[in-house]
Write a protein that holds these residues in place. Structure first.
Motif, PDB file in Angstrom:
ATOM      1  N   ALA A 170       0.840  -1.195   0.000  1.00 50.54           N
ATOM      2  CA  ALA A 170       0.000   0.000   0.000  1.00 50.54           C
ATOM      3  C   ALA A 170       0.879   1.251   0.000  1.00 50.54           C
ATOM      4  CB  ALA A 170      -0.911   0.000   1.221  1.00 50.54           C
ATOM      5  N   ALA A 171       0.414   2.264  -0.694  1.00 52.96           N
ATOM      6  CA  ALA A 171       1.131   3.532  -0.757  1.00 52.96           C
ATOM      7  C   ALA A 171       0.296   4.618  -0.093  1.00 52.96           C
ATOM      8  CB  ALA A 171       1.398   3.910  -2.214  1.00 52.96           C
ATOM      9  N   GLU A 172       0.984   5.570   0.532  1.00 53.42           N
ATOM     10  CA  GLU A 172       0.325   6.771   1.023  1.00 53.42           C
ATOM     11  C   GLU A 172       0.323   7.746  -0.141  1.00 53.42           C
ATOM     12  OE1 GLU A 172       1.854   8.353   4.711  1.00 53.42           O
ATOM     13  OE2 GLU A 172       2.448   6.335   5.335  1.00 53.42           O
ATOM     14  N   ARG A 226       1.741  12.566  -5.065  1.00 59.56           N
ATOM     15  CA  ARG A 226       2.940  12.209  -4.316  1.00 59.56           C
ATOM     16  C   ARG A 226       2.643  10.883  -3.644  1.00 59.56           C
ATOM     17  NH1 ARG A 226       4.831  12.249   0.886  1.00 59.56           N
ATOM     18  NH2 ARG A 226       6.967  12.983   1.204  1.00 59.56           N
ATOM     19  N   LYS A 227       3.543   9.912  -3.826  1.00 56.93           N
ATOM     20  CA  LYS A 227       3.340   8.586  -3.255  1.00 56.93           C
ATOM     21  C   LYS A 227       4.539   8.208  -2.402  1.00 56.93           C
ATOM     22  CE  LYS A 227       0.662   6.843  -7.169  1.00 56.93           C
ATOM     23  NZ  LYS A 227       0.572   5.783  -8.181  1.00 56.93           N
ATOM     24  N   GLU A 228       4.241   7.590  -1.276  1.00 53.01           N
ATOM     25  CA  GLU A 228       5.295   7.057  -0.428  1.00 53.01           C
ATOM     26  C   GLU A 228       4.977   5.594  -0.180  1.00 53.01           C
ATOM     27  OE1 GLU A 228       7.681   8.194   3.647  1.00 53.01           O
ATOM     28  OE2 GLU A 228       6.280   9.622   2.765  1.00 53.01           O
ATOM     29  N   ARG A 229       5.940   4.736  -0.515  1.00 53.41           N
ATOM     30  CA  ARG A 229       5.726   3.293  -0.389  1.00 53.41           C
ATOM     31  C   ARG A 229       7.065   2.644  -0.040  1.00 53.41           C
ATOM     32  NH1 ARG A 229       4.696   1.882  -5.621  1.00 53.41           N
ATOM     33  NH2 ARG A 229       2.570   2.576  -5.463  1.00 53.41           N
ATOM     34  N   GLY A 230       7.078   1.870   1.014  1.00 54.13           N
ATOM     35  CA  GLY A 230       8.289   1.142   1.381  1.00 54.13           C
ATOM     36  C   GLY A 230       9.478   2.044   1.655  1.00 54.13           C
ATOM     37  N   GLY A 231       9.234   3.238   2.212  1.00 52.80           N
ATOM     38  CA  GLY A 231      10.316   4.150   2.529  1.00 52.80           C
ATOM     39  C   GLY A 231      10.850   4.927   1.334  1.00 52.80           C
ATOM     40  N   LYS A 232      10.220   4.795   0.165  1.00 52.90           N
ATOM     41  CA  LYS A 232      10.657   5.523  -1.027  1.00 52.90           C
ATOM     42  C   LYS A 232       9.588   6.520  -1.436  1.00 52.90           C
ATOM     43  CE  LYS A 232      13.768   2.108  -2.820  1.00 52.90           C
ATOM     44  NZ  LYS A 232      14.396   1.608  -4.003  1.00 52.90           N
ATOM     45  N   ILE A 275      11.007   8.851  -9.486  1.00 50.23           N
ATOM     46  CA  ILE A 275      11.460   8.303  -8.217  1.00 50.23           C
ATOM     47  C   ILE A 275      12.613   9.176  -7.720  1.00 50.23           C
ATOM     48  CG2 ILE A 275      13.049   6.678  -9.319  1.00 50.23           C
ATOM     49  CD1 ILE A 275      12.389   4.675  -7.078  1.00 50.23           C
ATOM     50  N   GLU A 276      12.685   9.305  -6.411  1.00 45.73           N
ATOM     51  CA  GLU A 276      13.780  10.073  -5.816  1.00 45.73           C
ATOM     52  C   GLU A 276      14.904   9.116  -5.468  1.00 45.73           C
ATOM     53  OE1 GLU A 276      14.409  13.415  -2.379  1.00 45.73           O
ATOM     54  OE2 GLU A 276      13.181  11.675  -1.897  1.00 45.73           O
ATOM     55  N   GLU A 277      16.106   9.457  -5.919  1.00 43.01           N
ATOM     56  CA  GLU A 277      17.289   8.667  -5.607  1.00 43.01           C
ATOM     57  C   GLU A 277      18.419   9.618  -5.245  1.00 43.01           C
ATOM     58  OE1 GLU A 277      16.603   4.827  -8.488  1.00 43.01           O
ATOM     59  OE2 GLU A 277      17.715   6.524  -9.313  1.00 43.01           O
ATOM     60  N   ALA A 278      18.930   9.475  -4.043  1.00 50.16           N
ATOM     61  CA  ALA A 278      20.034  10.308  -3.560  1.00 50.16           C
ATOM     62  C   ALA A 278      19.737  11.799  -3.724  1.00 50.16           C
ATOM     63  CB  ALA A 278      21.338   9.929  -4.270  1.00 50.16           C
ATOM     64  N   GLY A 279      18.489  12.180  -3.439  1.00 47.99           N
ATOM     65  CA  GLY A 279      18.114  13.586  -3.475  1.00 47.99           C
ATOM     66  C   GLY A 279      17.793  14.147  -4.849  1.00 47.99           C
ATOM     67  N   ALA A 280      17.882  13.336  -5.890  1.00 47.07           N
ATOM     68  CA  ALA A 280      17.572  13.790  -7.257  1.00 47.07           C
ATOM     69  C   ALA A 280      16.370  13.026  -7.788  1.00 47.07           C
ATOM     70  CB  ALA A 280      18.780  13.572  -8.167  1.00 47.07           C
ATOM     71  N   VAL A 293       6.602 -11.217 -22.424  1.00 43.02           N
ATOM     72  CA  VAL A 293       6.732 -12.089 -21.266  1.00 43.02           C
ATOM     73  C   VAL A 293       5.817 -11.573 -20.161  1.00 43.02           C
ATOM     74  CG1 VAL A 293       8.310 -13.024 -19.534  1.00 43.02           C
ATOM     75  CG2 VAL A 293       9.136 -12.605 -21.857  1.00 43.02           C
ATOM     76  N   LEU A 294       4.955 -12.432 -19.681  1.00 38.54           N
ATOM     77  CA  LEU A 294       4.070 -12.093 -18.575  1.00 38.54           C
ATOM     78  C   LEU A 294       4.912 -11.936 -17.312  1.00 38.54           C
ATOM     79  CD1 LEU A 294       1.015 -11.758 -18.132  1.00 38.54           C
ATOM     80  CD2 LEU A 294       0.960 -14.137 -17.409  1.00 38.54           C
ATOM     81  N   ARG A 295       4.764 -10.809 -16.644  1.00 41.55           N
ATOM     82  CA  ARG A 295       5.557 -10.544 -15.442  1.00 41.55           C
ATOM     83  C   ARG A 295       5.014 -11.324 -14.252  1.00 41.55           C
ATOM     84  NH1 ARG A 295       7.990  -4.794 -15.210  1.00 41.55           N
ATOM     85  NH2 ARG A 295       8.317  -5.601 -13.143  1.00 41.55           N
ATOM     86  N   THR A 296       5.915 -11.689 -13.351  1.00 41.95           N
ATOM     87  CA  THR A 296       5.517 -12.380 -12.136  1.00 41.95           C
ATOM     88  C   THR A 296       5.705 -11.506 -10.893  1.00 41.95           C
ATOM     89  OG1 THR A 296       7.721 -13.374 -11.946  1.00 41.95           O
ATOM     90  CG2 THR A 296       6.024 -14.666 -13.083  1.00 41.95           C
ATOM     91  N   THR A 297       6.332 -10.341 -11.072  1.00 39.02           N
ATOM     92  CA  THR A 297       6.514  -9.393  -9.969  1.00 39.02           C
ATOM     93  C   THR A 297       6.208  -7.985 -10.482  1.00 39.02           C
ATOM     94  OG1 THR A 297       8.858  -9.101 -10.475  1.00 39.02           O
ATOM     95  CG2 THR A 297       8.299 -10.766  -8.834  1.00 39.02           C
ATOM     96  N   ARG A 298       5.927  -7.100  -9.558  1.00 41.84           N
ATOM     97  CA  ARG A 298       5.621  -5.703  -9.887  1.00 41.84           C
ATOM     98  C   ARG A 298       6.879  -4.852  -9.814  1.00 41.84           C
ATOM     99  NH1 ARG A 298       0.320  -4.672  -9.642  1.00 41.84           N
ATOM    100  NH2 ARG A 298      -0.961  -6.242  -8.645  1.00 41.84           N
ATOM    101  N   ASN A 299       6.853  -3.733 -10.544  1.00 41.00           N
ATOM    102  CA  ASN A 299       7.874  -2.706 -10.347  1.00 41.00           C
ATOM    103  C   ASN A 299       7.654  -2.074  -8.991  1.00 41.00           C
ATOM    104  OD1 ASN A 299       9.381  -2.733 -12.716  1.00 41.00           O
ATOM    105  ND2 ASN A 299       8.061  -1.269 -13.762  1.00 41.00           N
ATOM    106  N   GLU A 300       8.718  -1.507  -8.421  1.00 47.25           N
ATOM    107  CA  GLU A 300       8.561  -0.850  -7.122  1.00 47.25           C
ATOM    108  C   GLU A 300       7.807   0.463  -7.246  1.00 47.25           C
ATOM    109  OE1 GLU A 300      12.233   0.484  -5.312  1.00 47.25           O
ATOM    110  OE2 GLU A 300      13.097   0.919  -7.261  1.00 47.25           O
ATOM    111  N   TYR A 301       7.772   1.072  -8.436  1.00 43.76           N
ATOM    112  CA  TYR A 301       7.133   2.367  -8.614  1.00 43.76           C
ATOM    113  C   TYR A 301       5.793   2.255  -9.280  1.00 43.76           C
ATOM    114  CZ  TYR A 301      10.204   1.567 -12.611  1.00 43.76           C
ATOM    115  OH  TYR A 301      10.908   0.993 -13.645  1.00 43.76           O
TER     116      TYR A 301
END
Length: 184
Positions: A42-44, A75-81, A101-106, A176-184
């Motif tokens: 779940a995302a906020e 704005r979404k926050e999920r899993g600390g990202k 996505i934010e990575e190292a402040g960028a 190819v059918l995916r078996t996992t989701r992207n984190e974003y």
């Protein structure tokens, strides 16, 4: 003697059936039994007015799509990202959504999305999505171009608009059918 000849002939025939087996098909060729992905974390989520986008987000969006008019953002926050989904129109009027996505402040654009009709998805994508036992006809399809050139077709099941129920990767002519989701 005749009985022995038949016995030997039968044994030889049985042994010829024990030859080298064919190698199994590569994993991407085998259809998964299920297409529906497990629910993602779940995302906020909070809405953000275009004027209130952080400067780094706005700069990344305009660098990717110069002249884009931002209509709305989340704005979404999920899993600390931290993530942003920014929707709007290109200068030609076509609709587009950018996920960042934010990575190292960028801020980095990780995918560009647009809605398409299911019939407009490549035939191999439709075939990969339709192969599993739990296949469904999508009520909504998002074509999502990733940074590496992969296109992910996000398929939304009827009555489930919150997140895609299934996803298919399309790259180099392979679906190819995916078996996992992207984190974003």
């Amino acid at each position: 003697m005749r009985g022995q000849a038949w016995l030997i002939a039968g044994a030889m025939l049985a042994l010829t059936g024990c030859g080298k087996a064919e190698a199994p098909a590569p994993p991407e060729a085998a259809a998964p039994e299920k297409s529906v992905l497990a629910d993602g974390p779940a995302a906020e989520i909070s809405g953000v007015a275009a004027a209130d986008l952080p400067p780094g987000v706005r700069d990344a969006v305009l660098a990717r799509v110069p002249g884009m008019k931002v209509a709305e953002a989340e704005r979404k926050e999920r899993g600390g990202k931290l993530f942003y989904d920014v929707e709007g129109t290109r200068p030609d009027g076509s609709e587009i959504e950018l996920d960042l996505i934010e990575e190292a402040g960028a801020w980095r654009v990780v995918e560009m999305q647009r809605d398409i009709a299911w019939a407009d998805a490549p035939a191999p994508v439709r075939a990969a999505a339709g192969a599993p036992d739990d296949a469904f006809t999508p009520a909504r399809v998002i074509e999502s171009t990733q940074e590496d050139g992969t296109i992910v077709y996000e398929l939304f099941a009827p009555g489930k608009a919150d997140e895609p129920a299934a996803e298919v990767n399309w790259k180099d002519g392979k679906a190819v059918l995916r078996t996992t989701r992207n984190e974003y």
